[in-house]
Design an enzyme around this catalytic site. Structure first.
Site, PDB file in Angstrom:
ATOM      1  CG  ASP A 125      -1.838   1.078   1.267  1.00 35.90           C
ATOM      2  OD1 ASP A 125      -2.373   1.245   0.432  1.00 35.90           O
ATOM      3  OD2 ASP A 125      -1.912   1.839   2.325  1.00 35.90           O
TER       4      ASP A 125
ATOM      5  CG  ASP B  27      -1.062   1.901   6.847  1.00 40.18           C
ATOM      6  OD1 ASP B  27      -1.142   1.723   5.823  1.00 40.18           O
ATOM      7  OD2 ASP B  27      -1.198   3.034   7.552  1.00 40.18           O
TER       8      ASP B  27
HETATM    9  P1  ADP Z   1      -4.543   4.875  -0.316  1.00 39.80           P
HETATM   10  O1  ADP Z   1      -4.877   3.537  -0.991  1.00 39.80           O
HETATM   11  O2  ADP Z   1      -3.744   5.617  -0.997  1.00 39.80           O
HETATM   12  O3  ADP Z   1      -4.555   4.518   1.146  1.00 39.80           O
HETATM   13  P2  ADP Z   1      -7.542   5.801  -0.064  1.00 39.80           P
HETATM   14  O4  ADP Z   1      -8.132   4.422  -0.859  1.00 39.80           O
HETATM   15  O5  ADP Z   1      -7.807   5.711   1.136  1.00 39.80           O
HETATM   16  O6  ADP Z   1      -5.873   5.854  -0.460  1.00 39.80           O
HETATM   17  O7  ADP Z   1      -8.069   6.831  -1.059  1.00 39.80           O
HETATM   18  C1  ADP Z   1      -7.922   7.042  -2.350  1.00 39.80           C
HETATM   19  C2  ADP Z   1      -8.078   8.601  -2.911  1.00 39.80           C
HETATM   20  O8  ADP Z   1      -9.632   8.848  -2.676  1.00 39.80           O
HETATM   21  C3  ADP Z   1      -7.351   9.576  -2.434  1.00 39.80           C
HETATM   22  O9  ADP Z   1      -6.136   9.736  -2.871  1.00 39.80           O
HETATM   23  C4  ADP Z   1      -8.074  10.691  -2.456  1.00 39.80           C
HETATM   24  O10 ADP Z   1      -7.994  11.423  -3.809  1.00 39.80           O
HETATM   25  C5  ADP Z   1      -9.693  10.163  -2.214  1.00 39.80           C
HETATM   26  N1  ADP Z   1      -9.821  10.271  -1.048  1.00 39.80           N
HETATM   27  C6  ADP Z   1     -10.380   9.474  -0.228  1.00 39.80           C
HETATM   28  N2  ADP Z   1     -11.180  10.022   0.980  1.00 39.80           N
HETATM   29  C7  ADP Z   1     -10.869  11.366   1.038  1.00 39.80           C
HETATM   30  C8  ADP Z   1     -11.097  12.128   1.871  1.00 39.80           C
HETATM   31  N3  ADP Z   1     -11.837  12.188   2.931  1.00 39.80           N
HETATM   32  N4  ADP Z   1     -10.838  13.407   1.353  1.00 39.80           N
HETATM   33  C9  ADP Z   1     -10.368  13.832   0.091  1.00 39.80           C
HETATM   34  N5  ADP Z   1     -10.246  12.787  -0.756  1.00 39.80           N
HETATM   35  C10 ADP Z   1     -10.405  11.587  -0.379  1.00 39.80           C
HETATM   36 MG    MG Z   2      -3.798   3.371   3.050  1.00 38.94          MG
END
Ligand code: ADP
Ligand code: MG
Length: 766
Positions: free
Chosen positions: A429, A632
């Site tokens: 991740d 994580d």
């Molecule tokens: P990662 O795989 O990096 O952990 P997430 O799946 O949590 O990322 O989120 C993917 C994308 O969704 C983020 O890069 C962002 O663009 C968008 N995103 C998710 N949650 C939020 C939030 N609370 N505010 C703004 N953007 C968000």
């Molecule tokens: Mg993550």
């Protein structure tokens, strides 16, 4: 109901089986699992039918010392000698001494007779050896005799029964030999057997002590005292286990935070290096969470307890290590099953050999006679004594888990040792695993002319204040440090992996990524597109702020997250081990590629929704790849479970750690590399040890049954086999940690060592 017991006096895998069987014979006991390396039993029972003390007594009845796990700590406090008294060293010394005498005299006699310079019978010598045997069997060997008796009484045939049968068999023959000239003497056999047995127990105790040291190091981080603050301001000293959720505690500079909690008042730099791997203390203030065991280096904090001690991070980590099931890889379960039939099998073969050789006397075969019959029977019992077999897996496992813990790797699932060896692809991740997971706002770009950047940030922060997402927290943080008071939204909805929708100051805002906004038909014009691309090329994550009713983009907030300093080296190491690292993220593809390039990762899976992450892993698995996932976050839990091996970063969420097979304590990617080193090597050792042990027993028993092995040679072989297994287990050699940065836990060994610097040195005098 489940109860945990501490048990002293176990020798090897056979003891765990004896205890399991004894516990299951108690009516009302549903499940029992006994862990040799932690000397514990976890027993599930029906409290309507049986009480916990009854179960404890049933185990104690087999000759072991048993405590309720909770009472054990108090018992040790009252009598610190408890564990030492069970250490095998004093008995080992005695028996080594006697064995040495026997080892010297027996071959002299044996070969002396063969060479003809000793008479074929030497009753005086036989008598001396008989005295030695008697002393050894009934002195040093007394606890074993007792345990064998207790086991037979319950209808359990275990290794003690076998040992005692061999020792008493030889002893009886030696007595008869003094009276009846036709009976051969086996003087010295009993002494040697007891010696071999005690030696095996000593090996196990040695390896075990080193393994549980690692757990102790973790628990040593836990503070012993806390200061509870009452609503009236009164302070009361308490122990951390007395604290309840909602209590307030005062943590002064130089003190450790007693349990996991939330800061209510104060600012301080906290040393959380044991969780996060960051050697620099982190500044924390109100509404931020703190972890029990972290050191408050300079401020005065009032912390609200958010978890009872039992559920705290440190305890959880220790529990992972101690969980009984974690210790049983499938290969061990298989070996255990085989062992269940082993002792009765050996006894039958011994009896059959004895009877067959007796029956063969009239046939006048070469070597036939009472001597050969006794010799064959006894030798089978001796060579069949499964000391090596019982030590084979526990020793390797203890050594492996101990070494892992030293490098910050905790193995939860027993099969992970084997699985790690088969892994082809390591999917990681991005946020929080490859990067620090602490994004910071870098650019605030208003698009709507009526807004300035402060106003834009204020709106974004208000909408995000309902979200737990690291990006959201960073936005709120940026607004707060810019001096804005962030008002909670009137209405809020989170879309995992996409963004949030919130109502604040009379308007409904959409804050999230491009896909999130285009789905809600917000127009993204070329200016916005251009700005986004520029930011993303720089490895930044851009989130859009839009007004839902006007369907217009109000502005862009960009965030950057720094890669972990050791990430590049760790990736290079994984590649060197022949693994393919893959970055997986919900983030934008361009951003992901920019970060991947920095880290030396060639394969990127980006723009994935949380549920699509598991799909991607499944795709890889369908292609025949064995996949490891390192993550994580809460939304990583399904992926951790889907992967063939899930590795959770210790600083991550509880959900992640629950679903993982392996937990990395120090949040250091170097530990992930270490897992790929320790796991396969441990598995290899288990296999080698089992092979060694089975070869010894498997070859030895037929040879002995055919009358070709003198019982004393059998004992010598038995000692050698235990010794070789012990040495083989200890000989696990790890690659030196190449992932290192100045002051990082990877450069210190052990990674999870106690930070026991004197308080005066760590407190910032300024
Ligand atoms: P990662 O795989 O990096 O952990 P997430 O799946 O949590 O990322 O989120 C993917 C994308 O969704 C983020 O890069 C962002 O663009 C968008 N995103 C998710 N949650 C939020 C939030 N609370 N505010 C703004 N953007 C968000
Ligand atoms: Mg993550």
């Amino acid at each position: 109901m489940k109860a945990r017991y501490k048990i002293k006096g176990m020798m090897c895998s056979f003891c765990t089986q004896t205890i399991t069987k004894a516990a299951l014979k108690v009516p009302g006991v549903q499940r029992a699992s006994v862990n040799l390396s932690h000397e514990e039993a976890l027993i599930e029972f029906d409290e309507q039918r049986v009480t916990s003390p009854q179960i404890r007594d049933a185990i104690a009845d087999m000759g072991y010392r048993v405590w309720d796990a909770k009472e054990y700590a108090t018992a040790v406090e009252a009598d610190p000698g408890i564990s030492e008294r069970f250490s095998q060293l004093p008995r080992l010394l005695v028996s080594a001494y006697v064995a040495a005498i026997v080892i010297i005299t027996m071959p002299t006699m044996f070969f002396g007779r063969l060479a003809g310079w000793l008479p074929p019978r030497n009753p005086a010598m036989d008598a001396v050896l008989l005295v030695v045997d008697t002393a050894m069997i009934f002195g040093v060997g007394w606890p074993i005799l007792r345990m064998a008796f207790l086991a037979v009484r319950r209808g359990i045939l275990n290794q003690h029964v076998l040992l005692v049968a061999g020792a008493l068999g030889g002893w009886t023959a030696s007595i008869l030999a003094l009276l009846i000239p036709a009976v051969p003497s086996f003087g010295g056999l009993g002494a040697m057997l007891i010696f071999a047995h005690v030696l095996g127990g000593y090996f196990r105790a040695r390896v075990q002590a080193r393994a549980s040291q690692a757990v102790q190091l973790i628990l040593d981080l836990e503070p012993v005292s806390a200061r509870r603050v009452h609503p009236d301001g009164r302070e009361e000293p308490v122990t951390p286990d007395q604290l309840q959720v909602g209590d307030r505690v005062l943590v002064r500079p130089g003190e450790k935070v007693p349990v996991d909690g939330l800061i209510l008042e104060g600012q301080a730099a906290l040393d959380e290096s044991f969780v996060t791997g960051e050697s620099m203390p982190v500044d924390k203030g109100p509404q931020e969470t703190v972890i029990g065991g972290s050191l408050n280096t300079n401020g005065r904090l009032v912390v609200q307890v958010s978890k009872p001690l039992e559920e705290s991070f440190l305890r959880q980590v220790a529990n992972y290590v101690e969980e009984s099931k974690a210790m049983k890889p499938p290969i061990v379960l298989l070996a255990d099953k085989a062992l269940a039939y082993y002792v009765p099998g050996v006894m039958i073969i011994a009896a059959a050999a004895f009877v067959a050789w007796l029956a063969a006397i009239p046939l006048n075969l070469p070597r036939s006679g009472l001597l050969t019959a006794t010799l064959a029977g006894l030798s089978v019992l001796v060579i069949g004594y499964p000391c090596a077999l019982g030590l084979a897996t526990p020793l390797a496992l203890m050594r492996g888990t101990g070494l892992g813990a030293e490098r910050g790797v905790l193995f939860r699932g027993g099969d992970s040792f084997e699985r790690l060896r088969q892994v082809d692809v390591v999917v990681m991740d991005k946020t929080g695993t490859l990067t620090r997971g602490k994004p910071r706002v870098t650019d605030v770009t208003p698009i709507d002319p009526s807004l300035d950047s402060t106003e834009l940030l204020r709106l974004a922060a208000a909408a995000e204040s309902g979200s737990e997402h690291p990006l959201a927290q960073a936005v709120v943080q940026a607004a707060t440090s810019a001096g804005t008071t962030v008002a909670p939204p009137d209405d809020f909805e989170a879309f995992p992996g996409r963004g949030v929708r919130a109502r604040t100051a009379g308007r409904t805002l959409l804050v999230g990524n491009r896909g999130f906004l285009t789905d809600r038909v917000v127009a993204i014009d070329s200016t916005v597109q251009q700005t986004l691309e520029t930011l993303e090329h720089g490895g930044k994550t851009a989130i859009l702020v839009a007004d839902e009713s006007s369907r217009r983009v109000l502005g862009i907030v960009a965030l950057a997250d720094t890669p972990r300093p050791e990430a590049r080296d760790a990736i290079a190491d994984l590649k060197r081990l022949g693994l393919t690292p893959v970055m997986l993220t919900g983030d934008n593809r361009r951003t992901a590629l920019a970060v991947a390039r920095q880290l030396g990762i060639d394969d990127v899976l980006a723009e994935l929704l949380p549920n699509e992450k598991t799909d991607e892993l499944r795709n890889l698995q369908v292609q025949g790849k064995v996949v490891c996932f390192v993550g994580d976050g809460v939304n990583d839990a399904p992926a951790l479970a889907q992967a063939d091996v899930g590795i959770a970063m210790g600083g991550g969420t509880d959900a992640a750690k629950e679903s993982a097979d392996v937990v990395v304590v120090g949040n250091n990617l170097g530990s992930v590399v270490a897992a790929f080193d320790v796991g396969p090597k441990t598995y290899q050792k288990i296999r080698q040890n089992l092979l060694l042990a089975f070869a010894y027993n498997g070859v030895g028993i037929p040879v002995a049954a055919l009358g070709f092995l003198h019982p004393l040679l059998a004992v010598a072989a038995m000692v050698l086999s235990s010794l070789s297994i012990m040495l083989n287990s200890v000989a696990i050699k790890l690659r030196p940690p190449t992932v290192a940065r100045p002051g990082s836990p990877a450069t210190r060994t052990p990674t999870i060592g106690p930070r026991s610097q004197p308080v005066a040195e760590t407190v910032n005098p300024a």
